[in-house]
Each structure stands twice: as C-alpha cells, then as structure tokens.
Design an enzyme around this catalytic site. Structure first.
Site, PDB file in Angstrom:
ATOM      1  N   TYR A  32       1.039  -0.967  -0.118  1.00 17.91           N
ATOM      2  CA  TYR A  32       0.051  -0.015   0.007  1.00 17.91           C
ATOM      3  C   TYR A  32       0.898   1.197   0.228  1.00 17.91           C
ATOM      4  CZ  TYR A  32      -4.689   1.918   0.227  1.00 17.91           C
ATOM      5  OH  TYR A  32      -5.732   2.809  -0.308  1.00 17.91           O
ATOM      6  N   HIS A  37       7.227   5.849   0.935  1.00 19.82           N
ATOM      7  CA  HIS A  37       7.910   4.546   0.474  1.00 19.82           C
ATOM      8  C   HIS A  37       8.565   4.810  -0.704  1.00 19.82           C
ATOM      9  CE1 HIS A  37       4.358   2.377   2.534  1.00 19.82           C
ATOM     10  NE2 HIS A  37       5.377   2.008   2.931  1.00 19.82           N
ATOM     11  N   SER A 186       0.330   4.166   5.535  1.00 16.17           N
ATOM     12  CA  SER A 186      -0.801   3.290   4.945  1.00 16.17           C
ATOM     13  C   SER A 186      -1.870   3.339   5.653  1.00 16.17           C
ATOM     14  CB  SER A 186      -0.281   1.852   4.438  1.00 16.17           C
ATOM     15  OG  SER A 186       0.941   2.060   3.816  1.00 16.17           O
TER      16      SER A 186
END
Ligand code: PAF
Length: 282
Positions: A32, A37, A186
C-alpha cells in the site's frame, strides 16, 4: 522489473548478483505504497546496482486484536509505483511461503523494544526483527533502507544488525509528510475526513515541542510533553503514549543525552497513528 513469490528463487537470484559483483539494496515494506515508500526506493536506487522491494503484510508483527485482516492492500498500485521509481525486483511472498508451518526460531530484542510501541504491542518487534532477518537472508543486501517515521523500528533494526553482525548498512530515510503536516502512513486511509483534520494536531504539537526543546534544552521536556498531551486530547486524540527518549538507548533522557526521540502514538477513532521528531541537544 521482476516479480518473485518464491523465496528460493529470490535467494538464488540475489546470490547470482553477488557473484557477479553487483550491489543490492533492499526496501522492506508491507505494501500500500505511498510517497514515503517511494522516497525509500529512490534512496535505494542511488545506493546499489539492484533494488529489491519486498511487499509482505507480515502476520507475526500484528497482535491478536490489531488490523492484520483489514490492512490495506493494492498490489497493482504498488507494482506501478515500484516500476516508476526504478525497482528491479518486487518480492511478494505469501504468508505460507515466508514461514514454515512449524517455524520455531525468532529474533527477540530485549531492551529497545520494551518501551514506546513495544509496551502496547508486546510481540510487534519480535515479528519485525524476525521477518527483516529473513528478508536479509533472502535478498543478501549491501544496504537496506528504513523510514524515520518508524524511528523505534529503525533503532531496533540497527541494534539487531550490530548485535548479530549482519553485513548490511542500514540507511535512514527522512519522514515524509503531507503539505498539511500529517505524516504519510498506509493507515491514514482508515481516517474519516474529520479524524484526518483532527490528526493534524500531532505534527503541530511535535513542531511546537521541537522549538521549545531547542530553545530551552532538556529541562523543557516534561512541561512540553504535558502541554502536548493536553493539546492532543483536546483535539479528540486518545493517547497511547507521548514520550521523550534518548536515541542512544531509548532510556529516559538525562543531562548526558545528546539527541532526543520525541515520539507519540495516538488513536483517532480506531486508527493508531505514530509520529516523531528527533531533536539534537547542545
Ligand atoms: O515498516 C514496515 O513496513 C514493516 O515493519 C517491515 C519493516 C516491512 C517489516 O514487516
């Protein structure tokens, strides 16, 4: 970009890269993926010839009443993000492919994991250390990139690498925030609009606390934490913890402390958010 599900295939490929002198960077994730990230993948891309992103919602780091089943997943989106940021391999195992049914070896960190998140999530860091150690063995990375958003996790992984002599350089990536200050996570997708607006108190309180501690030093810490708790509670947050810790050992800060981790975990509705500031002391 290759997508690999099988541990043996991944390890064989990693070994073949090593034998030809290629360096490997690992970005461990639970999927996710968001801009935070992406920033880890960008750092990994600059640090090694081969970038491996693991996407695995690791069941062993979730407690019995936590959000394992509803943890958000969107593999297609993750695949596109990894490709756009130049990842070479996604490792996306199934839980059965990651753990033997009778697995009986785990990695336990016994000091840093006893405080902060470790108090209310007592098995969490055992699960994290164990899966990260397995990922290191499967991907043989020269470098692994972890976000400073999970500051306690980062310190524990560094300690594991030091104490168990993993030949991996741990690289810290700065926490990424939305423009309004909310730390990317997330789990933000669980928040209603109202909860999202209320949750802005976290970064606001942390930034103000940082200023006060930078101006007034260690003596300001207790008062600052009390003020943060009041502000967060008034905004509708249910506090798990708001604490200052010495980054060297996660003990309470003392006059000798050089750097403080000011960290918090707060619920808005049923969603538990974490955030932090790392503050140098003169
Ligand atoms: O930070 C995370 O997403 C997870 O804790 C990690 C490091 C991927 C281990 O499952």
């Amino acid at each position: 970009m290759k997508i690999i599900q099988e541990a043996a295939e991944l390890q064989k490929l990693a070994l073949s890269y090593k034998r030809t002198g290629k360096t490997i960077a690992l970005v461990p994730t639970m999927g996710y993926l968001h801009a935070g990230h992406a920033s880890l993948i960008d750092i990994a891309r600059q640090r090694a010839d081969v970038v491996i992103v693991s996407i695995f919602v690791n069941p062993t780091q979730f407690g019995p009443n936590e959000d394992l089943d509803k943890y958000p997943r969107d593999f297609e989106h993750d695949r596109e993000l990894c490709a756009a940021h130049g990842a070479d391999i996604i490792y996306a195992p199934t839980p059965g492919g990651m753990y033997a049914a009778d697995a009986s070896v785990e990695i336990v960190e016994n000091h840093l994991s006893k405080v902060l998140c470790g108090k209310t999530r007592p098995i969490h860091f055992k699960g994290v250390c164990t899966v990260v150690a397995k990922l290191f063995n499967l991907t043989l990375p020269d470098v692994a990139v972890f976000g400073e958003k999970d500051a306690q996790q980062l310190l524990i992984i560094r300690r594991m690498v030091r104490d168990l002599n993993f030949p991996v350089e741990i690289v810290a990536a700065p926490l990424v925030r939305q423009e309004d200050g909310l730390a990317l996570s997330s789990r933000n997708r669980y928040l209603s609009c109202d909860e999202k607006a209320r949750a802005l108190v976290l970064s606001r309180a942390l930034f103000a606390a940082r200023k006060a501690i930078e101006a007034n030093g260690i003596e300001a810490v207790d008062g600052v934490i009390e003020a943060m708790k009041v502000e967060i509670t008034n905004a509708g947050g249910r506090i798990d913890y708001v604490e200052a810790r010495d980054t060297a050992n996660l003990d309470a800060p003392t006059a000798a402390t050089k750097e403080i981790l000011l960290a918090l975990a707060v619920y808005f509705g049923t969603t538990r958010l974490i955030d932090n500031q790392i503050i140098g002391l003169n």
